[in-house]
Write a protein that holds these residues in place. Sequence first.
Motif, PDB file in Angstrom:
ATOM      1  N   LEU A 141     -12.899   6.251   2.554  1.00  0.00           N
ATOM      2  CA  LEU A 141     -12.320   5.721   3.786  1.00  0.00           C
ATOM      3  C   LEU A 141     -11.373   4.564   3.500  1.00  0.00           C
ATOM      4  CD1 LEU A 141     -15.423   5.710   6.151  1.00  0.00           C
ATOM      5  CD2 LEU A 141     -13.620   7.422   5.979  1.00  0.00           C
ATOM      6  N   LEU A 142     -11.804   3.635   2.653  1.00  0.00           N
ATOM      7  CA  LEU A 142     -10.990   2.466   2.393  1.00  0.00           C
ATOM      8  C   LEU A 142      -9.731   2.813   1.605  1.00  0.00           C
ATOM      9  CD1 LEU A 142     -13.760  -0.168   1.588  1.00  0.00           C
ATOM     10  CD2 LEU A 142     -12.542   0.204   3.732  1.00  0.00           C
ATOM     11  N   SER A 143      -9.710   3.959   0.931  1.00  0.00           N
ATOM     12  CA  SER A 143      -8.498   4.367   0.228  1.00  0.00           C
ATOM     13  C   SER A 143      -7.342   4.577   1.196  1.00  0.00           C
ATOM     14  CB  SER A 143      -8.746   5.654  -0.571  1.00  0.00           C
ATOM     15  OG  SER A 143      -8.998   6.747   0.293  1.00  0.00           O
ATOM     16  N   GLY A 144      -7.644   4.849   2.471  1.00  0.00           N
ATOM     17  CA  GLY A 144      -6.581   4.996   3.457  1.00  0.00           C
ATOM     18  C   GLY A 144      -5.776   3.732   3.637  1.00  0.00           C
ATOM     19  N   ALA A 145      -6.386   2.577   3.334  1.00  0.00           N
ATOM     20  CA  ALA A 145      -5.674   1.310   3.461  1.00  0.00           C
ATOM     21  C   ALA A 145      -4.544   1.196   2.458  1.00  0.00           C
ATOM     22  CB  ALA A 145      -6.650   0.155   3.273  1.00  0.00           C
ATOM     23  N   ILE A 146      -4.594   1.999   1.383  1.00  0.00           N
ATOM     24  CA  ILE A 146      -3.538   1.958   0.382  1.00  0.00           C
ATOM     25  C   ILE A 146      -2.239   2.494   0.963  1.00  0.00           C
ATOM     26  CG2 ILE A 146      -2.847   2.849  -1.868  1.00  0.00           C
ATOM     27  CD1 ILE A 146      -5.905   3.069  -2.445  1.00  0.00           C
ATOM     28  N   ALA A 147      -2.366   3.412   1.923  1.00  0.00           N
ATOM     29  CA  ALA A 147      -1.211   4.024   2.590  1.00  0.00           C
ATOM     30  C   ALA A 147      -0.327   4.729   1.560  1.00  0.00           C
ATOM     31  CB  ALA A 147      -0.446   2.987   3.396  1.00  0.00           C
ATOM     32  N   GLY A 148       0.973   4.790   1.827  1.00  0.00           N
ATOM     33  CA  GLY A 148       1.844   5.568   0.970  1.00  0.00           C
ATOM     34  C   GLY A 148       1.676   7.040   1.261  1.00  0.00           C
ATOM     35  N   PRO A 149       2.565   7.893   0.737  1.00  0.00           N
ATOM     36  CA  PRO A 149       2.497   9.326   1.044  1.00  0.00           C
ATOM     37  C   PRO A 149       1.156   9.963   0.691  1.00  0.00           C
ATOM     38  CG  PRO A 149       4.560   8.796  -0.069  1.00  0.00           C
ATOM     39  CD  PRO A 149       3.709   7.560  -0.145  1.00  0.00           C
ATOM     40  N   SER A 166      -4.893  -8.476   1.585  1.00  0.00           N
ATOM     41  CA  SER A 166      -4.281  -7.711   0.497  1.00  0.00           C
ATOM     42  C   SER A 166      -3.952  -6.279   0.883  1.00  0.00           C
ATOM     43  CB  SER A 166      -5.218  -7.700  -0.720  1.00  0.00           C
ATOM     44  OG  SER A 166      -5.449  -9.002  -1.192  1.00  0.00           O
ATOM     45  N   PHE A 167      -4.818  -5.647   1.690  1.00  0.00           N
ATOM     46  CA  PHE A 167      -4.687  -4.216   1.928  1.00  0.00           C
ATOM     47  C   PHE A 167      -4.314  -3.855   3.369  1.00  0.00           C
ATOM     48  CE2 PHE A 167      -7.231  -4.417  -1.862  1.00  0.00           C
ATOM     49  CZ  PHE A 167      -6.850  -3.324  -2.615  1.00  0.00           C
ATOM     50  N   HIS A 226       6.643   0.404   0.348  1.00  0.00           N
ATOM     51  CA  HIS A 226       6.678   0.098  -1.073  1.00  0.00           C
ATOM     52  C   HIS A 226       5.630   0.938  -1.795  1.00  0.00           C
ATOM     53  CE1 HIS A 226       9.027  -3.307   0.287  1.00  0.00           C
ATOM     54  NE2 HIS A 226       9.204  -3.719  -0.963  1.00  0.00           N
ATOM     55  N   ASP A 227       5.849   1.150  -3.080  1.00  0.00           N
ATOM     56  CA  ASP A 227       4.873   1.867  -3.902  1.00  0.00           C
ATOM     57  C   ASP A 227       3.602   1.033  -3.976  1.00  0.00           C
ATOM     58  OD1 ASP A 227       3.422   3.219  -5.758  1.00  0.00           O
ATOM     59  OD2 ASP A 227       4.845   3.002  -7.401  1.00  0.00           O
ATOM     60  N   ARG A 228       2.480   1.580  -3.474  1.00  0.00           N
ATOM     61  CA  ARG A 228       1.208   0.851  -3.431  1.00  0.00           C
ATOM     62  C   ARG A 228       0.177   1.458  -4.395  1.00  0.00           C
ATOM     63  NH1 ARG A 228       0.458  -2.139   1.566  1.00  0.00           N
ATOM     64  NH2 ARG A 228      -1.721  -1.524   1.708  1.00  0.00           N
ATOM     65  N   SER A 229       0.666   2.154  -5.450  1.00  0.00           N
ATOM     66  CA  SER A 229      -0.285   2.748  -6.392  1.00  0.00           C
ATOM     67  C   SER A 229      -1.084   1.685  -7.128  1.00  0.00           C
ATOM     68  CB  SER A 229       0.451   3.643  -7.393  1.00  0.00           C
ATOM     69  OG  SER A 229       1.499   2.931  -8.038  1.00  0.00           O
ATOM     70  N   GLU A 230      -0.538   0.460  -7.256  1.00  0.00           N
ATOM     71  CA  GLU A 230      -1.312  -0.635  -7.840  1.00  0.00           C
ATOM     72  C   GLU A 230      -2.554  -0.928  -6.983  1.00  0.00           C
ATOM     73  OE1 GLU A 230      -1.159  -2.633 -10.554  1.00  0.00           O
ATOM     74  OE2 GLU A 230       0.316  -1.250 -11.379  1.00  0.00           O
ATOM     75  N   PHE A 231      -2.400  -0.755  -5.674  1.00  0.00           N
ATOM     76  CA  PHE A 231      -3.531  -0.985  -4.785  1.00  0.00           C
ATOM     77  C   PHE A 231      -4.623   0.053  -5.051  1.00  0.00           C
ATOM     78  CE2 PHE A 231      -0.347  -3.486  -2.933  1.00  0.00           C
ATOM     79  CZ  PHE A 231      -0.857  -4.291  -1.938  1.00  0.00           C
ATOM     80  N   ALA A 232      -4.223   1.297  -5.281  1.00  0.00           N
ATOM     81  CA  ALA A 232      -5.208   2.345  -5.567  1.00  0.00           C
ATOM     82  C   ALA A 232      -5.996   2.007  -6.824  1.00  0.00           C
ATOM     83  CB  ALA A 232      -4.504   3.697  -5.721  1.00  0.00           C
ATOM     84  N   HIS A 233      -5.304   1.546  -7.848  1.00  0.00           N
ATOM     85  CA  HIS A 233      -5.973   1.160  -9.090  1.00  0.00           C
ATOM     86  C   HIS A 233      -6.924  -0.008  -8.844  1.00  0.00           C
ATOM     87  CE1 HIS A 233      -6.554   0.421 -13.367  1.00  0.00           C
ATOM     88  NE2 HIS A 233      -6.238  -0.845 -13.160  1.00  0.00           N
ATOM     89  N   ALA A 234      -6.466  -0.993  -8.077  1.00  0.00           N
ATOM     90  CA  ALA A 234      -7.290  -2.170  -7.810  1.00  0.00           C
ATOM     91  C   ALA A 234      -8.526  -1.803  -6.993  1.00  0.00           C
ATOM     92  CB  ALA A 234      -6.467  -3.231  -7.080  1.00  0.00           C
ATOM     93  N   LEU A 235      -8.370  -0.897  -6.035  1.00  0.00           N
ATOM     94  CA  LEU A 235      -9.510  -0.518  -5.195  1.00  0.00           C
ATOM     95  C   LEU A 235     -10.553   0.242  -6.004  1.00  0.00           C
ATOM     96  CD1 LEU A 235     -10.563  -0.622  -2.281  1.00  0.00           C
ATOM     97  CD2 LEU A 235      -9.494   1.592  -1.905  1.00  0.00           C
ATOM     98  N   THR A 236     -10.100   1.157  -6.855  1.00  0.00           N
ATOM     99  CA  THR A 236     -11.034   1.893  -7.698  1.00  0.00           C
ATOM    100  C   THR A 236     -11.800   0.944  -8.614  1.00  0.00           C
ATOM    101  OG1 THR A 236      -9.657   3.878  -7.660  1.00  0.00           O
ATOM    102  CG2 THR A 236     -11.226   3.687  -9.467  1.00  0.00           C
TER     103      THR A 236
END
Length: 807
Positions: free
Chosen positions: A406-414, A709-710, A718-728
């Motif tokens: 669920l919280l991965s949705g906060a990363i947004a992006g495509p 942050s999220f 913006h590219d938020r793949s850094e957020f995905a890494h940080a959340l994991t």
Amino acid sequence: MATGPVTGPPRRTSLSDLRAKSTPAHDRERLTTHSRTVHAAVGPIQDRVGNAGILADAPAFWPRIRRAALLHDAGKIAEGFQRQVDIAGLPWGERHEVLSLAYVDLLAEAAGWSEEDRLIVATLVATHHRALLSGDGGGHGSKPALSRQYNKETDWNEAFGTSSDVRTGETVPQVPRFLHREWLAWLCGYLAADPPTTTPGDPPLAHRARNMLEELLNVWRQPVKPHQGLLAVLAQGALTLADRSGSAHVPLQTHMPLAYDYLARLPYEPHAHQRRAAESSGHLVLVAPTGSGKTEAGLAWAAAQMARMPGLPRVVWTLPYRASLNAIRRRFAESLIPAPGERSADIGLLHGTVAQTLLAEALEDDCAAGDLDTEPTADQARKARAQASAMRLFTHRLRVATPHQLLSGAIAGPTYSSVLLEQANALFVLDELHAYEPDTFGRLCAAMRLWERLGSRFAVLSATLAHPMVEIIEESVEQPVTVHRAPAGTSPARHCLVLDQRPLGAPESVEGLRGQLREGHSVLVVANTVARAQDLFEQLDQDAREANPGHPSPALLLHSRFKNGDRDAIEKTLLRRHPERRERDSARRGGLVVATQVVEVSLQLDFDRGAVECAPVEAIAQRAGRVNRRGLHPEGPVDFRVHPVEKPNPYPQGAMDASWEALRSLVADGATTLSEQDIDELLRRAYDTTWGQEWAQEARRQRDEFTASFLTFHDPFHDRSEFAHALTKAFDSVEVLHHEDKAAYQALTRGKSGDALLASRLLIPLRLGQLTTFACTYDPYLKVHISQGVYDNVLGLRPPASQETIL
């Protein structure tokens, strides 16, 4: 050897020759068909979400999504793209969505859109596969943002005007004039607009695309207001979901397995706390003992809320452990209402690692360069399967999940914005919320605040929810939270509490367990670590077999370090072997189960005796809830022993100290049972300490940091793949594959007849910090860690022999 003349691909003479997908040759979808399909897919999404929450004040939201859905692939008219999707076609190397911007510009002019409509539609079209702007961190292997691929060095005429065919050397126009006119007329007809008039001075398509992209980059490069950013991300989610649905030809389900009159359908007279839950409106916190029907109360609450919400609300049931998901999904599938023609209710579930991979792969499109040495249809078929499987994340109206998903949705992006959109107009049941560390608890409270903005509601269910937790939940949202506690006496006294001073693994303790097994009791043993559970199981397995001769399941081990499929089979056996006791059941049912904390949630088990290692108070209460679960044992309260531990793992030292001291002082004050009132008193004593105050402070800090942050959405594209890494990393969880299953996993995820949903059954949950212990290396092709550990379906995963010796 003589060769024939070099010939180019077949000429495209009309709009009907244009293709949208490189799906297998016998079923390549026309561009017009795909555009219509995705446009039509917006309707069911709108029906589900409606104008909930923040969307209530955005009347232009859904019309813009429909326009973007029609135009999202307009740039696939390009000859370079069409040649790529031909059989054995060469990669084009350009992005079709950038050329699509030229058609957005033309249609906005022809249809008389407002400037804001034009901007938002163009933004959605541009970002449905890639980020618009690069993030700060470079992206952890993500695809380059459009701002990187197209810049001052770009030759726009070469990209989207005319180019040379590498095979024939001829000059090829990307968009022949006659096809452009036919395509533009088709699009205008769909939008009920007259085609724009052309003059000799009009900019070519390549320049229109360049100008539109530069405009978008200038607009979204600067931070925007959070309200505007959130709406933009939700719109992106709606378009990507429509594209996934249309590409996979998998519609959203409209059937809800949970009936509106769920409470009236219960086969017994509802308990008072179940009725009060159903009568509550809005957010709910329900505290009730294990075995008192909390799950049914949560379902009754959700059923009642649906009638008061717009659209077709979705129900999402969250549990703290991945190991619990299969059990609750199976329970719902068997007890709720199947769709017409089905034998059981279709409940959504997809494990985290496979889900993330599918979301990313489903976003890939035919502009990406492929491996020219492989059979063309193999990669095409894999993409089609990934799209179909990814849609199973969204199609169901009732789904079980972990907070990470669920919280991965906060990363947004495509990749993730569709996950965020699906959290609008939804009902979230957070089962056993107490089980989380303060960081996850705080992030979930931040999510509650966001869900409220999205028009959603939540219910928190727990047998043990300390007062500070309730306070943090209430202060995290704007709307009132109804707090119900089951009346005193809801559950009878079920346990004789014994605070044993010897460790659970001490010879005297093990011998005591052997004696209970020989007497014919069913015994639950709960250790805090997998290694200790495996050790205790090996010590007691033979004793359980001798005490239950001929029984097929005399001893079972359950922990998180099994393959998902094996653990599912173990849980099924557990539920058959140790079901909830009925009034006329015999006093002694025999059998042994050794487990870790995964047994605490969702499994409706019942044992004659219990011995557990000390853990936080909430975990102690949950473990006790699996012993004499409903208080129906003929002996009355039964023996439940708590043993000390030398090391606190996996719990914080402060939590363990507070729990042991609370237990010690309660026993010193004369407590001999573990009643509801005793558990409430234990919670009060544990949290009324320095550790408890620090726990609450840390939860609030994590809530506020996660929001900042999220969940601000200042930079939505913006590219938020850094957020995905940080959340994991923050969740400290990963799923790995045993090396012996590599070929099977590859066949299921990459093979022509594979099934990624089945592939998830081969994965094993670990903590990130355990990757080295289990000799894991990352496979970039399969996108999963491979473990060289030792595995069997009785004991689960263990470190390699050399690592085990070192440990």
